[in-house]
Design a protein around this motif. Sequence first.
Motif, short mmCIF file in Angstrom:
data_model
loop_
_atom_site.label_atom_id
_atom_site.label_comp_id
_atom_site.label_asym_id
_atom_site.label_seq_id
_atom_site.Cartn_x
_atom_site.Cartn_y
_atom_site.Cartn_z
N GLU A 1 72.32 43.28 91.65
CA GLU A 1 72.82 42.67 90.48
C GLU A 1 72.64 41.33 90.27
O GLU A 1 72.57 40.36 91.54
CB GLU A 1 74.33 42.58 90.28
N LYS A 2 72.16 40.53 89.09
CA LYS A 2 71.87 39.05 88.94
C LYS A 2 73.11 38.37 89.42
O LYS A 2 74.09 38.58 88.79
CB LYS A 2 71.06 38.72 87.79
N THR A 3 72.90 37.30 89.84
CA THR A 3 73.99 36.21 90.26
C THR A 3 73.28 34.57 89.90
O THR A 3 72.20 34.65 89.71
CB THR A 3 74.37 36.25 91.63
N LEU A 4 74.21 33.92 89.36
CA LEU A 4 73.97 32.49 88.91
C LEU A 4 73.25 31.87 90.50
O LEU A 4 72.28 31.05 90.42
CB LEU A 4 75.18 31.84 88.85
N ARG A 5 73.69 32.22 91.57
CA ARG A 5 72.93 31.39 92.69
C ARG A 5 71.62 32.03 93.29
O ARG A 5 70.72 31.55 93.43
CB ARG A 5 74.05 31.58 93.87
N GLY A 6 71.75 33.47 93.04
CA GLY A 6 70.46 34.15 93.59
C GLY A 6 69.27 34.49 92.51
O GLY A 6 68.44 34.74 93.10
N SER A 7 69.67 34.37 91.19
CA SER A 7 68.92 34.54 90.16
C SER A 7 68.72 33.48 89.29
O SER A 7 68.62 33.65 88.09
CB SER A 7 69.34 35.93 89.48
N SER A 8 68.64 32.33 89.87
CA SER A 8 68.74 31.13 88.98
C SER A 8 67.52 31.20 87.95
O SER A 8 67.73 30.64 86.88
CB SER A 8 68.86 29.79 89.89
N GLN A 9 66.51 31.55 88.44
CA GLN A 9 65.35 31.34 87.65
C GLN A 9 65.10 32.32 86.54
O GLN A 9 64.81 31.80 85.13
CB GLN A 9 63.95 31.72 88.65
N GLU A 10 65.69 33.53 86.80
CA GLU A 10 65.69 34.45 85.59
C GLU A 10 66.80 34.00 84.62
O GLU A 10 66.73 34.09 83.37
CB GLU A 10 66.00 35.97 86.24
N ILE A 11 67.98 33.51 85.07
CA ILE A 11 68.92 33.22 84.18
C ILE A 11 68.41 31.83 83.76
O ILE A 11 68.90 31.63 82.11
CB ILE A 11 70.29 32.93 85.04
N ALA A 12 67.55 30.87 83.94
CA ALA A 12 67.21 29.85 83.40
C ALA A 12 66.19 30.31 82.23
O ALA A 12 66.33 29.68 81.25
CB ALA A 12 66.39 28.88 84.34
N GLU A 13 65.56 31.36 82.44
CA GLU A 13 64.79 31.84 81.34
C GLU A 13 65.36 32.26 80.13
O GLU A 13 64.90 32.40 79.04
CB GLU A 13 63.85 32.87 81.96
N ASN A 14 66.54 33.02 80.51
CA ASN A 14 67.37 33.67 79.53
C ASN A 14 68.19 32.59 78.75
O ASN A 14 68.26 32.60 77.56
CB ASN A 14 68.48 34.36 80.15
N MET A 15 68.50 31.44 79.36
CA MET A 15 68.98 30.15 78.72
C MET A 15 67.78 29.69 77.64
O MET A 15 68.21 29.18 76.80
CB MET A 15 69.55 29.16 79.82
N LYS A 16 66.70 29.44 78.19
CA LYS A 16 65.54 29.00 77.36
C LYS A 16 65.64 29.77 76.04
O LYS A 16 65.37 29.45 74.94
CB LYS A 16 64.24 28.91 78.25
#
Length: 318
Positions: free
Chosen positions: A200-215
């Motif tokens: 499962e995605k997490t803020l600490r472990g999947s920061s790059q993917e979450i940053a893409e979602n933010m973008k």
Amino acid sequence: MEEKVKKTEEKEITKANGMPVLLGALAGLFACTAVFVISYIAVTGNKLAMEAGVCLCAASSILALILLTILGGLHIINPNEAIVMTLFGEYYGTIKKQGFYWTNPFVSLVAPGNKTKKKISLKTITLNNKQQKVNDALGNPVIIGAVAVWKVTNPTDAVFNVDDYNTFLSIQCDSVIRKIARLYPYDLLTDNDGDEEEHEKTLRGSSQEIAENMKEELQKKVKEAGILVEEVRITHLSYAEEIAAAMLQKQQATAIIAARKKIVEGAVSMVQMAINQLAEDGVVVLDEERKAAMTSNLLVVLCGNKEAQPVVNSSSIY
């Protein structure tokens, strides 16, 4: 039913015609000055030419004022700059390319918000979003900060669709960070290996993917302001101060449990291998009670935190 506000279509002005107008206006001003001086000399020197001289002086003065007004329509545009113009309340045009331009001298330059600077920068800019406290998917308060790399691609939308595109972007960035951060846990504090939940995605472990979602989410929100979001990066991520110590203890406990699990699995495997090897080689024949004792002793030695102190039996094995 509410009527939708009609979007202003950008009309770009590309003809850099400022230099000919400047040279023509300067030549005209020089000529007007010469005519005025000559007419003034003629008026003072000859009473018969007074009437004609006054007319020439007035005409040259009026022409000079017109030429000065024309000079007010000159604009110098530097690289990566743009101006948006209106004429008596109507959209006139946008200049985005560098050069020396002349436009209608009565146009007004539109500035975002209440700023006095009339030119709009098209350069790539970094927005350093301040750190903010949000709750993650598990309800834990975390501190998160991010930077957004962006630039204005449509100056017309930037000044007409929002009041101040810089403030608009900053507020939308805050909103997106809060929205996305609430969808993911800070970390998965489990001691399971190979489970699907570990992926499962997490803020600490999947920061790059979450940053893409933010973008992607931020781009949707600021598109109407003529802004292109090039990148979003998480720059700070931590538990909030009030739970940081407790979460650290929880992480340490999880790590200890996971380590103990590995030790026990290895110890059981080694005991089983030792008993099987002794039986196969015929070194010693152990009944079930002795196997249990041997297993207990080996597990104590292999799983203990401290070095074992063996008791040497020099008589019988029993």
